[in-house]
Design a protein around this motif. Sequence first.
Motif, PDB file in Angstrom:
ATOM      1  N   UNK A 266      61.314 117.396 -46.144  1.00 49.92           N
ATOM      2  CA  UNK A 266      60.503 116.471 -44.172  1.00 49.92           C
ATOM      3  C   UNK A 266      61.399 114.947 -44.182  1.00 49.92           C
ATOM      4  N   UNK A 267      61.760 114.652 -42.911  1.00 49.31           N
ATOM      5  CA  UNK A 267      62.398 114.209 -42.193  1.00 49.31           C
ATOM      6  C   UNK A 267      63.833 114.363 -41.745  1.00 49.31           C
ATOM      7  N   UNK A 268      64.517 115.116 -42.670  1.00 51.58           N
ATOM      8  CA  UNK A 268      65.309 115.397 -41.418  1.00 51.58           C
ATOM      9  C   UNK A 268      65.747 116.375 -41.068  1.00 51.58           C
ATOM     10  N   UNK A 269      66.484 116.287 -39.816  1.00 55.12           N
ATOM     11  CA  UNK A 269      66.713 116.636 -38.324  1.00 55.12           C
ATOM     12  C   UNK A 269      68.307 118.024 -38.263  1.00 55.12           C
ATOM     13  N   UNK A 270      67.695 119.204 -38.315  1.00 59.72           N
ATOM     14  CA  UNK A 270      68.742 120.212 -38.328  1.00 59.72           C
ATOM     15  C   UNK A 270      69.427 120.388 -36.631  1.00 59.72           C
ATOM     16  N   UNK A 271      70.246 119.585 -36.458  1.00 57.79           N
ATOM     17  CA  UNK A 271      71.373 119.125 -35.320  1.00 57.79           C
ATOM     18  C   UNK A 271      72.076 120.715 -34.966  1.00 57.79           C
TER      19      UNK A 271
ATOM     20  N   UNK B  77      63.483 119.513 -36.452  1.00 53.59           N
ATOM     21  CA  UNK B  77      63.398 117.885 -37.162  1.00 53.59           C
ATOM     22  C   UNK B  77      61.794 118.695 -38.312  1.00 53.59           C
ATOM     23  N   UNK B  78      61.908 118.576 -39.730  1.00 53.01           N
ATOM     24  CA  UNK B  78      61.213 119.024 -40.579  1.00 53.01           C
ATOM     25  C   UNK B  78      60.387 117.953 -40.822  1.00 53.01           C
ATOM     26  N   UNK B  79      58.894 118.290 -40.988  1.00 48.94           N
ATOM     27  CA  UNK B  79      57.466 117.834 -40.619  1.00 48.94           C
ATOM     28  C   UNK B  79      57.193 118.177 -42.753  1.00 48.94           C
TER      29      UNK B  79
ATOM     30  N   UNK C 100      76.416 122.871 -35.973  1.00 48.97           N
ATOM     31  CA  UNK C 100      76.172 121.994 -36.048  1.00 48.97           C
ATOM     32  C   UNK C 100      76.148 120.896 -37.455  1.00 48.97           C
ATOM     33  N   UNK C 101      75.525 120.564 -37.279  1.00 49.68           N
ATOM     34  CA  UNK C 101      75.081 118.689 -37.825  1.00 49.68           C
ATOM     35  C   UNK C 101      73.696 119.112 -38.951  1.00 49.68           C
ATOM     36  N   UNK C 102      73.741 118.128 -40.381  1.00 53.50           N
ATOM     37  CA  UNK C 102      71.880 118.098 -41.173  1.00 53.50           C
ATOM     38  C   UNK C 102      71.680 116.127 -40.461  1.00 53.50           C
ATOM     39  N   UNK C 103      71.131 115.652 -40.311  1.00 52.16           N
ATOM     40  CA  UNK C 103      71.406 114.597 -40.043  1.00 52.16           C
ATOM     41  C   UNK C 103      69.899 114.528 -40.985  1.00 52.16           C
ATOM     42  N   UNK C 104      70.213 114.036 -42.063  1.00 48.40           N
ATOM     43  CA  UNK C 104      69.329 112.661 -43.441  1.00 48.40           C
ATOM     44  C   UNK C 104      68.853 112.446 -43.180  1.00 48.40           C
ATOM     45  N   UNK C 105      66.985 112.685 -43.797  1.00 51.08           N
ATOM     46  CA  UNK C 105      66.229 110.870 -43.529  1.00 51.08           C
ATOM     47  C   UNK C 105      66.647 110.813 -41.875  1.00 51.08           C
ATOM     48  N   UNK C 106      66.252 111.912 -41.283  1.00 51.42           N
ATOM     49  CA  UNK C 106      66.270 110.852 -39.850  1.00 51.42           C
ATOM     50  C   UNK C 106      65.089 110.255 -38.875  1.00 51.42           C
ATOM     51  N   UNK C 107      63.736 111.052 -39.626  1.00 50.18           N
ATOM     52  CA  UNK C 107      62.878 110.443 -39.313  1.00 50.18           C
ATOM     53  C   UNK C 107      62.321 109.915 -41.154  1.00 50.18           C
ATOM     54  N   UNK C 108      61.086 108.494 -41.144  1.00 45.76           N
ATOM     55  CA  UNK C 108      60.991 107.934 -41.728  1.00 45.76           C
ATOM     56  C   UNK C 108      59.667 108.784 -42.235  1.00 45.76           C
ATOM     57  N   UNK C 109      58.744 108.736 -43.623  1.00 46.63           N
ATOM     58  CA  UNK C 109      57.681 109.267 -44.199  1.00 46.63           C
ATOM     59  C   UNK C 109      56.397 108.952 -43.202  1.00 46.63           C
ATOM     60  N   UNK C 110      56.557 107.857 -43.329  1.00 45.27           N
ATOM     61  CA  UNK C 110      55.475 107.219 -42.183  1.00 45.27           C
ATOM     62  C   UNK C 110      54.435 107.996 -41.615  1.00 45.27           C
ATOM     63  N   UNK C 111      55.924 108.183 -40.259  1.00 51.14           N
ATOM     64  CA  UNK C 111      56.088 108.810 -38.903  1.00 51.14           C
ATOM     65  C   UNK C 111      55.927 110.354 -39.553  1.00 51.14           C
TER      66      UNK C 111
ATOM     67  N   UNK D 203      69.540 127.091 -43.926  1.00 52.12           N
ATOM     68  CA  UNK D 203      70.384 125.348 -43.956  1.00 52.12           C
ATOM     69  C   UNK D 203      68.625 125.139 -44.947  1.00 52.12           C
ATOM     70  N   UNK D 204      68.491 124.101 -46.111  1.00 56.15           N
ATOM     71  CA  UNK D 204      67.551 123.743 -47.101  1.00 56.15           C
ATOM     72  C   UNK D 204      66.999 122.076 -46.234  1.00 56.15           C
ATOM     73  N   UNK D 205      66.297 121.651 -46.416  1.00 56.04           N
ATOM     74  CA  UNK D 205      65.868 120.301 -45.955  1.00 56.04           C
ATOM     75  C   UNK D 205      64.405 119.938 -47.117  1.00 56.04           C
TER      76      UNK D 205
END
Length: 226
Positions: free
Chosen positions: A189-194, A141-143, A16-27, A185-187
């Motif tokens: 909002x906007x982070x994506x666990x892959x 993807x964390x919202x 696994x990987x954690x992709x930090x700030x994968x999606x921006x706050x507005x999205x 795996x804490x995250x």
Amino acid sequence: MMPTEMEEYLFDLRGYLMLRNAVDADHVAEMNSILDTYLDLEPEKWRGWVQRSGASPMRHLHQLFEMGEAFERLIDHPSWIEHMNRFVGGDDGLFIDESFADIRTKSVATILHSGAHKRRIRTQYRYHNGQFRSGQINILLALTDVGPGDGATMVIPGSHKSNLIHPAFGDGSRSVDAVEGAVEVSCKAGDALFFVDCSAHGSAERLNEGERRILVFRYGPHWGGN
């Protein structure tokens, strides 16, 4: 963006990987607003092409991409699409098997499941001649922020290559909190666990008030189409 050399190493090592700030706050905010309009949907009912399953304190809203353009943008999102092409298999094409929102409140947990010991082709992990071959890779993807007590996803690192079943399978545990070898795996909002689906995984029990919201969608090679 292509995965870095370190990301490839860690994905092979841990699964696994954690992709930090994968999606921006507005999205993220836009998608949360759309999900709010589905909260009154009753279990097993449909609204358009979106179906709800799961009774409170859990909601699953299936077929995310039917909720509109904000969700369609996730299909080939630049934060992970090249990672998908690389780790699924560069010449295998891509297929999305499933997509849903998981909205849960206090007391909900997910039991330990999957694991490489099953040797299922559909969720397998391989690396050969410089190519990754993953039968299924999940994006979670964390919202909302998911920290201690929020019912975070838990993964057993390296279990995507295990030959033996973890002794905790079938022991009656309703969460992964006490499973030896599992990490939470804490995250934000906007982070994506892959992660590759044959990793043994589940979640901690949610102890806090409020909601945990994540989106789940699963990619695989084109031959996995149903």
